[in-house]
Design an enzyme around this catalytic site. Structure first.
Site, PDB file in Angstrom:
ATOM      1  N   GLU A  30      21.878   8.220  -0.583  1.00  0.00           N
ATOM      2  CA  GLU A  30      21.561   6.794  -0.409  1.00  0.00           C
ATOM      3  C   GLU A  30      22.804   5.937  -0.192  1.00  0.00           C
ATOM      4  O   GLU A  30      22.811   5.061   0.676  1.00  0.00           O
ATOM      5  CB  GLU A  30      20.786   6.262  -1.624  1.00  0.00           C
ATOM      6  CG  GLU A  30      19.329   6.671  -1.679  1.00  0.00           C
ATOM      7  CD  GLU A  30      19.115   8.061  -2.274  1.00  0.00           C
ATOM      8  OE1 GLU A  30      20.104   8.672  -2.743  1.00  0.00           O
ATOM      9  OE2 GLU A  30      17.969   8.531  -2.270  1.00  0.00           O
TER      10      GLU A  30
ATOM     11  N   HIS B 224      10.899   6.013 -12.109  1.00  0.00           N
ATOM     12  CA  HIS B 224      10.255   5.732 -10.814  1.00  0.00           C
ATOM     13  C   HIS B 224       9.361   4.509 -10.863  1.00  0.00           C
ATOM     14  O   HIS B 224       8.533   4.317  -9.986  1.00  0.00           O
ATOM     15  CB  HIS B 224       9.420   6.940 -10.367  1.00  0.00           C
ATOM     16  CG  HIS B 224      10.230   8.064  -9.800  1.00  0.00           C
ATOM     17  ND1 HIS B 224      11.084   8.809 -10.563  1.00  0.00           N
ATOM     18  CD2 HIS B 224      10.315   8.566  -8.552  1.00  0.00           C
ATOM     19  CE1 HIS B 224      11.659   9.737  -9.815  1.00  0.00           C
ATOM     20  NE2 HIS B 224      11.213   9.603  -8.580  1.00  0.00           N
TER      21      HIS B 224
END
Lengths: 390, 327
Positions: free
Chosen positions: B60, B129
């Site tokens: 990322e 998450h």
């Protein structure tokens, strides 16, 4: 063995190289003839010498200005490392890109940004190359495709990779030259970026300026591998080691990498072995804590400017009096830069809230050079960005 | 007007903007061959090829920086984070590079790009998450942050984000991808920085954004059965925030509840309440209340997760309290 490419451009590490610069050909730029006339070579050498002297004198004035409080914040000097930036940038075309770290004053000058505009930036003046918004660590110039000094170790490496991605995307033949220190190779951004550059075959040249210390931590105390160019093997990438005190060697090695990037769109990792003669910034002792005075004294014998000068003397390319003239000229240029910066006005207070977003300058299509149209750098074929309805 | 899913609305926005402008490309994990982890990019590889729809390694920080470099030199990247939870790894590039480049270069280098992906809690995905990031991201000058709550806004805001000359963060609702709604035919753009009144009433204002828009509308439906008619103001963009729309609704109803998906500390509700106390002090008939996630990491167990999330019941309770109907 894996599919490692040969290191055809390697030179011995600097520790074993004689004090004299390599007499190897210096004309690495593909457009230059293989054997230029001696007068051209002499002119090239004189220009490299002038450029390194200019940077040296400029940064000596920076140290002085910092002590007087005319330069604030952090200030990281490049003194001792001039051959790397000067040699590497000297082989680029104007439409190539350069991106670097917070140790950026000398490289900005090597790229052609005027000493006046760099000094004005350091003094926090509106006439600075970042209009007083950037400071020592954030020198930028769109005119010179100089994409900034970046203050977070490793952060400029993915950005350089994106610049190269864009070049390939547009089908251009420019290259991106990216400088960073040896300590950055232990950073995730380095690994992530080089992996993508190797994977996608991007026209980028990564130049590790191995000055042996990440701030005060020696390479050997920070990296499991001391031959850091070897890390290129992990990314199926060409690699080279060069004596970073030898501007001609840097020119040759970077020139080969630039040609490979331009013609084959392949990346290269170059380790330039150099040494920082000053502290990490203005706030640490030059020697005595993390490195010894004896080590520093030994390294001072390999001053890149002195090495080139000795080499040119030997070839009768310059006389002592001509060196003195060059030095006087660059000193005058630095004095002029100082006076210009000192007398320039500070930014208007209204600048505080300008450039936060593009709209902050009076609309998305403002004419200050930040609009998307100006940002395309010859992308071609793309429509101008329409504005969102409002 | 076609009724389509939020997912397809985003897909249309990407397709239309990529057709319109060759500088626009999509990059991220699983966006190409896999067709998108949430299928937002379905069919784009087939239509635009691998030059413009680019799968990345799981990296990322690296590909966020690639986007910044490409944007600085003339392209208009759309960087997809598989979820904003993973974007935390990339925040140096989002915050230190994308957001500040224009400013620290004195206006020389704009970063016209989009970072987008699903945001907020889904169902039982556990603590790492399940988080809503908008209150973090709206803190940063130089960024724009949008949180579409409906298919129409998803399409219109994403298209505007891609055309904007600044870095724009598009926080999509992971639980919204399958929701359906009407999307205007033809070119549909929603301006950045403009809120929308999704429901009009007179007794109280529910000010919200993103996935919570649907929760607020549920609450409004139930409140209507008790004769309580509320304004539901969807901020749509949380930076820059449409303060005029906040003032207008509060001046109309004189009461406000701010509903947000994330935690309370330094939250959107705190910012909205500040706008209200500063600009509408004399219009208020009650303190501003907030509904938000419990101040704990998201638990896994169904009952605990339900208890942690803001919902219609909690919103209704807050509305009744600001109307002094709770005793």
């Amino acid at each position: 063995m894996t599919n490692i490419r040969p290191t055809s451009t390697s030179t011995p590490p600097s520790g074993t190289v004689a004090a004299r610069p390599s007499p190897a050909p210096v004309n690495a730029a593909p457009s230059m003839p293989a054997a230029p006339p001696a007068s051209d070579t002499r002119e090239l050498h004189r220009e490299l010498l002038r450029m390194m002297l200019l940077q040296r004198r400029f940064e000596e004035r920076c140290a002085e200005a910092y002590a007087l409080g005319k330069i604030g914040g952090f200030s990281h000097l490049y003194i001792g490392q001039e051959a790397t930036g000067t040699g590497a940038i000297s082989v680029l075309r104007p439409d190539d890109y350069v991106i670097t770290t917070y140790r950026d004053h000398a490289q900005a000058i090597a790229r052609g940004i005027t000493p006046r505009s760099v000094m004005a930036e350091l003094f926090g003046k509106a006439a600075g190359c970042s209009h007083g918004k950037g400071g020592s660590m954030h020198l930028f110039s769109r005119e010179h495709n100089f994409l900034g000094g970046h203050g977070i170790v490793g952060a400029n490496i993915p950005i350089a990779t994106g610049v190269a991605f864009g070049i390939k995307y547009r089908g251009g033949d420019q290259v991106c030259l990216c400088f960073f220190g040896e300590a950055a190779v232990n950073n995730g951004a380095f690994h992530e970026a080089l992996n993508m550059a190797g994977l996608w075959k991007l026209p980028v040249i990564y130049v590790i300026e191995n000055n042996r210390y990440g701030m005060g931590t020696a390479l050997e105390r920070a990296s499991a591998v001391n031959d850091i160019a070897e890390r290129a093997r992990a990314y199926d990438m060409h690699r080279a080691v060069v004596d970073g005190q030898d501007v001609l060697a840097v020119r040759r090695v970077v020139g080969e990498a630039v040609q490979r990037a331009r013609t084959e769109r392949l990346p290269t990792l170059i380790e330039s072995r150099t040494y920082r003669f000053m502290g990490h910034s203005m706030s640490d002792a030059v020697a005595g804590t993390y490195r010894s005075r004896a080590e520093l004294d030994e390294q001072l014998k390999r001053d890149p400017i002195a090495l080139l000068r000795a080499y040119m003397h030997e070839r009768n390319e310059i006389s002592e009096s001509e060196v003195a003239e060059l030095d006087a000229a660059v000193r005058a240029e630095c004095e002029d830069a100082w006076q210009f910066a000192d007398q320039s006005p500070e930014p208007e207070l209204g600048a505080l809230m300008q450039n936060v977003t593009v709209e902050g300058d009076g609309g998305p299509a403002s004419g200050d050079g930040a609009s998307s149209a100006d940002n395309s750098n010859g992308a071609g074929g793309a429509p101008p960005a329409a504005e969102p309805s409002s | 007007m076609a009724t389509i899913t939020y997912r397809d609305a985003l897909n249309q926005a990407l397709r239309e903007e990529m057709q319109r402008d060759d500088r626009v490309f999509l990059m991220g994990e699983e966006v190409a061959v896999y067709q998108g982890a949430y299928k937002v990019s379905k069919g784009l590889l087939q239509e635009f090829g691998e030059r413009r729809v680019v799968d990345t390694p799981i990296t990322e920080l690296g590909f966020a920086g690639v986007g910044v470099g490409a944007a600085m030199t003339g392209l208009r990247p759309v960087i997809e984070f598989m979820t904003w939870n993973f974007a935390l790894l990339a925040l140096d590039q989002v915050v230190n590079s994308a957001a500040k480049m224009l400013y620290m270069s004195g206006g020389q280098f704009a970063v016209p790009m989009v970072f987008r992906g699903p945001n907020g809690a889904a169902l039982q995905l556990g603590a790492q998450h399940s988080q809503a990031w908008e209150s973090w991201l709206m803190h940063i000058p130089g960024l724009k942050v949008v949180t579409p709550g409906t298919p129409a806004d998803a399409k219109g805001l994403l298209k505007s984000a891609i055309r904007d000359d600044n870095p724009v963060l598009v926080l999509e609702g992971e639980m919204l991808y399958n929701t359906k709604g009407e999307v205007p035919d033809g070119e549909h753009l929603v301006p950045l920085g403009v809120a929308e009144l999704k429901r009009s009433g007179e007794h109280c204002s529910i000010i919200t954004n993103g996935k919570m828009v649907l929760v607020a509308l549920q609450a409004a439906d139930q409140l209507a059965k008790d004769g309580i008619r509320v304004d539901v103001l969807d901020l749509r963009t949380v930076r820059p925030m449409d303060e005029a729309a906040i003032m207008a609704t509060v001046r109309k109803t004189n009461r406000a509840v701010v509903l947000e998906e994330g935690w309370s500390a330094s939250g959107i509700g705190g910012h909205v309440a500040d706008v209200i106390q500063r600009e509408c002090f004399d219009d208020l008939d009650a303190p501003v209340l907030r509904a938000h996630q419990a101040d704990a990491p998201m638990p896994y167990a169904k009952n605990l997760e339900r208890a942690a999330k803001p919902d219609a019941a909690k919103t209704i309770a807050a509305v009744k309290r600001v109307m002094y109907l709770d005793s």
